[in-house]
Design an enzyme around this catalytic site. Structure first.
Site, PDB file in Angstrom:
ATOM      1  N   ASP A  46      -1.447  28.684 -18.059  1.00 34.78           N
ATOM      2  CA  ASP A  46      -2.702  28.269 -17.464  1.00 34.78           C
ATOM      3  C   ASP A  46      -2.859  29.063 -16.157  1.00 34.78           C
ATOM      4  O   ASP A  46      -1.954  29.785 -15.722  1.00 34.78           O
ATOM      5  CB  ASP A  46      -2.728  26.754 -17.229  1.00 34.78           C
ATOM      6  N   TRP A  47      -3.997  28.910 -15.524  1.00 34.60           N
ATOM      7  CA  TRP A  47      -4.348  29.700 -14.351  1.00 34.60           C
ATOM      8  C   TRP A  47      -3.272  29.586 -13.268  1.00 34.60           C
ATOM      9  O   TRP A  47      -3.128  28.527 -12.653  1.00 34.60           O
ATOM     10  CB  TRP A  47      -5.695  29.221 -13.815  1.00 34.60           C
TER      11      TRP A  47
END
Ligand code: GLC
Length: 748
Positions: free
Chosen positions: A294-295
């Site tokens: 994820d980011w």
């Protein structure tokens, strides 16, 4: 002969000045031909170019920040150098073609870029938020929604959607509950598979497909306190039996990527969790696709306190099984040195690069790096009338009728005067919901517009906002109440704005924000017939409304066709068939409260002091999981079992005769729950194991049948083995989790 093109590509287009030999004896179209092509490319990449394939940056163009950080200024240079594998948040045929041109024709590797975007519930034709679509209990409608989203996004140059979000959520304070399918693993699994089929279809090389990415792996919805990104501390058994089934269903449906989550699970953050990403995902489940972080979740391993430095975080991530680094830059900055020093074996790096290249082959990027995207195609498909029709269809199926005292609904279309009141009645922004990709407010049919279109020309429809969504103030009350007093009926639209749910959007209460509750009470006190329409991204606690308002519709955030879909239900052109995919608590103090809970040693009993309950609340929620009313009525005859005892090899058929005892066509979601009465570990008091959405004309009846096999009865036992245990079971059938009839059967 698809791989023929691929192999021609691999052998003839100069890639860094080399040509792969096109294999003679391997049939094009086989995985072996892909493996050979992948090996050919891999063998010619430099260390930096290998690492580059594992790097994903957000676009430097358009509104491209979906996480903390800054846009990069050197994207074009890095594409030319062949040291970026994927770009997220770049969309549109023109921009993606321009960037792909650089990657394929000018860069030193010639390897196509993978364009990713959060196409969660639509690209430009915005569909209802996923929690709303789950309320339709209609997997084919949900599959169509995902497929239309793929058609539009693929036309706009997107290859990869970071969806479906399949996190089970037991705490409605958590803002991301809006993005998933609620609290139940069975419903969640059915919806996850439907969305993967819709995004990918059966042929990922088709122009109207998106690579799916079920997320966030795993147990992200278990955040303590319902606070986003917070600690998740669940047992392996709860992980396996509650949080993982929707992921398994999505991957079994063919999803070729997944996204590791921000959270830790019992002390180990998912993104650096080798047991989760390699032992379970790849070895136990046999997943051959790729994992994207994820980011910045790789970088956040440092904040979690399991990595001293970003370099250590990179080592943890790649060795755990996180193939691609979204926006942490950990792999780009540190993997080359880690590999040179031997801290990361080159074989580990190569395997991650293989997974990325293999995925690009599998979705046809080497057949056609542009995957047929063009501005003309894009223009012709976005907001296509068929797409709007599909959006309206699933939107009205997602609406849940929570109350209809005295059959106030449906309203007549020829009422002389209608008052439409509330801050959400005229909103063209909030129905888009969070994660609205390229949705635009000018595309939205508001509730007010939908009502105006539906009623007779003679009906006077008057609107007053009454108050804002989240600020306290009553200045608008007088005008709103004046309208209410002169109207034949009032439609009052209250709830949350689109930014009150979604990522990093958690609330400590589930009440109506601002002064909306005061407006509701003032309008009801006019004595006029009031229909409350909720627009919200999570369950709301509305006990006063439930007691005092004659009719209540759960209208969620329904996308561009919100107003038409709500009007279809309000005026009876569609008989509401939605059922809640999540429990509605009476108040936030009841959280967590969900239907498939354990019995405990002292199950709650209002008449027994020494039992599990609150002194100041009833035991039951405001509305239970699976609940939803209809404009018609249904009768369930006694359920019948094909046998009272079964072996592991048998199937047991459970049948109930359903009758439409009302005056109009209606659809009923018949639900089947099962309880394992005694297990080697404690078992939930009931678990959804099947459902059928059945349409019946007035007066018609039909047998509805469920088939129980041993697979329905399996769970993770005391030895952490997924299996079934002999004993007695209770099968329950009914319209929702709090209204069932039961029968006992035995598994020998
Ligand atoms: C966000 C979200 C994730 C999304 C990604 C890219 O932080 O957690 O769901 O897919 O970043 O936008």
């Amino acid at each position: 002969m698809r791989y023929a093109a691929l192999l021609v590509w691999a052998s003839c287009i100069p890639v860094m000045g080399w040509c792969a030999d096109s294999p003679k004896n391997i049939p094009p179209g086989s995985d072996a031909s892909i493996e050979r092509a992948v090996d050919s490319i891999l063998a010619r990449l430099t260390l930096e170019q290998k690492v580059g394939q594992l790097v994903q940056y957000t676009s430097s163009w358009n509104d491209s920040l979906t996480g903390p950080g800054e846009r990069r200024a050197d994207i074009l240079e890095r594409i030319e150098a062949g040291t970026i594998g994927s770009i997220l948040n770049a969309s549109g045929a023109r921009l993606t073609r321009e960037l792909q041109d650089i990657a394929v024709k000018q860069s030193r590797t010639g390897i196509p870029l993978l364009f990713g975007l959060d196409v969660i519930h639509g690209y430009r034709t915005m569909f209802p938020v996923p929690l709303a679509e789950a309320a339709s209990w209609d997997p084919s409608a949900v599959e169509r929604s995902a497929h239309v989203s793929a058609i539009e996004a693929a036309a706009a140059g997107i290859h990869w959607t970071f969806a479906p979000m399949v996190d089970i959520a037991l705490d409605p304070r958590w803002g991301r509950i809006v993005e998933g399918s609620g609290e139940d693993p069975h419903l969640g699994a059915v919806m996850a598979a439907a969305r993967v089929r819709g995004f990918q279809t059966h042929n990922l090389r088709s122009p109207s497909t998106l690579l799916a990415c079920p997320k966030h792996f795993a147990a992200y919805g278990g955040a303590e306190g319902g606070r986003d990104y917070n600690t998740v501390d669940v047992s392996e058994r709860t992980l396996r039996d509650l949080y993982l089934p929707p992921f398994k269903a999505a991957l079994d449906a063919g999803a070729l990527s997944t996204m590791s989550s921000f959270n830790e699970i019992a002390g180990v953050p998912s993104t650096g969790n080798r047991w989760l990403l390699t032992d379970l995902l790849r070895k136990e489940w046999g997943f051959t696709g790729m994992v994207v972080s994820d980011w910045n979740s790789i970088g956040e391993l440092v904040k979690h306190g399991v990595a001293e430095t970003l370099a250590e975080a990179a080592r943890m991530g790649i060795t755990a099984g996180t193939d691609m680094d979204m926006e942490a830059d950990a792999y780009w900055l540190h993997l080359p040195e880690l590999v040179k020093s031997g801290a990361v074996p080159s074989a580990v790096l190569d395997e991650a690069v293989r997974r990325v290249l293999r995925t690009k082959f599998r979705i046809g990027l080497f057949d056609d790096p542009y995957r047929w995207t063009s501005t003309a195609t894009e223009r012709s498909l976005l907001l296509h009338p068929d797409h709007l029709a599909a959006a309206r269809d699933v939107a009205r199926k997602s609406i849940v009728l929570l109350k209809n005292h005295g059959q106030l609904l449906p309203l007549r279309k020829d009422l002389p005067r209608l008052a439409v009141i509330g801050p959400l009645a005229d909103s063209d922004d909030d129905p888009l919901g969070p994660w609205s990709a390229k949705g635009r407010r000018e595309d939205v049919v508001t509730l007010r517009e939908g009502i105006q279109r539906a009623v007779s020309p003679a009906t006077i429809v008057e609107y007053a906002r009454g108050c804002s969504i989240d600020t306290v103030g009553t200045d608008g009350f007088p005008a709103a109440l004046a309208l209410a007093r002169t109207a034949d009926a009032v439609i009052l639209a209250l709830g949350e704005d689109r930014d009150m749910s979604g990522e990093a959007a958690c609330r400590s209460t589930l009440d109506l924000p601002g002064s909306q509750q005061a407006l509701l009470e003032a309008v009801v006190q006019t004595g006029k017939p009031v229909v409350l329409v909720l627009m919200n991204g999570r369950p709301l606690s509305i006990p006063w409304a439930d007691e005092h308002t004659p009719a209540i519709l759960e209208g969620w955030f329904l996308g561009v066709q919100a107003g038409n879909a709500l009007a279809d239900v309000l005026f009876g052109d569609y008989n509401p068939s939605g059922k809640l995919p999540v429990t509605f608590p009476r108040t936030a103090g009841q959280v967590p409260i969900y239907y498939n809970h354990k019995n405990t040693g002292r199950p709650g009993d209002a008449d027994d002091h020494w039992t599990s309950k609150y002194l100041d609340l009833p035991l039951t929620p405001l509305y239970p999981f699976g609940y939803g009313l209809s404009y018609t009525s249904f009768r369930y005859d006694d359920i019948r079992l094909s046998r009272n005892s079964m072996t592991r090899e048998d199937t047991l058929r459970v049948t109930v005769r359903l009758s439409n005892t009302g005056k109009r066509f209606g659809e009923e979601v018949v639900q089947m729950y099962i309880r394992d009465n005694v297990g080697s570990v404690t078992r939930p008091i009931m678990e959804l194991k099947g459902f059928h959405k059945v349409g019946l004309e007035a007066g018609d009846s039909r047998d509805v049948e469920f088939v129980i096999t041993q697979d329905c009865l399996k769970f993770t036992d005391h030895a952490m083995q997924y299996r079934v245990e002999p004993g007695t079971f209770t099968v329950m059938i009914g319209p929702h989790s709090a209204q069932v009839q039961s029968r006992i059967f035995t598994l020998q």
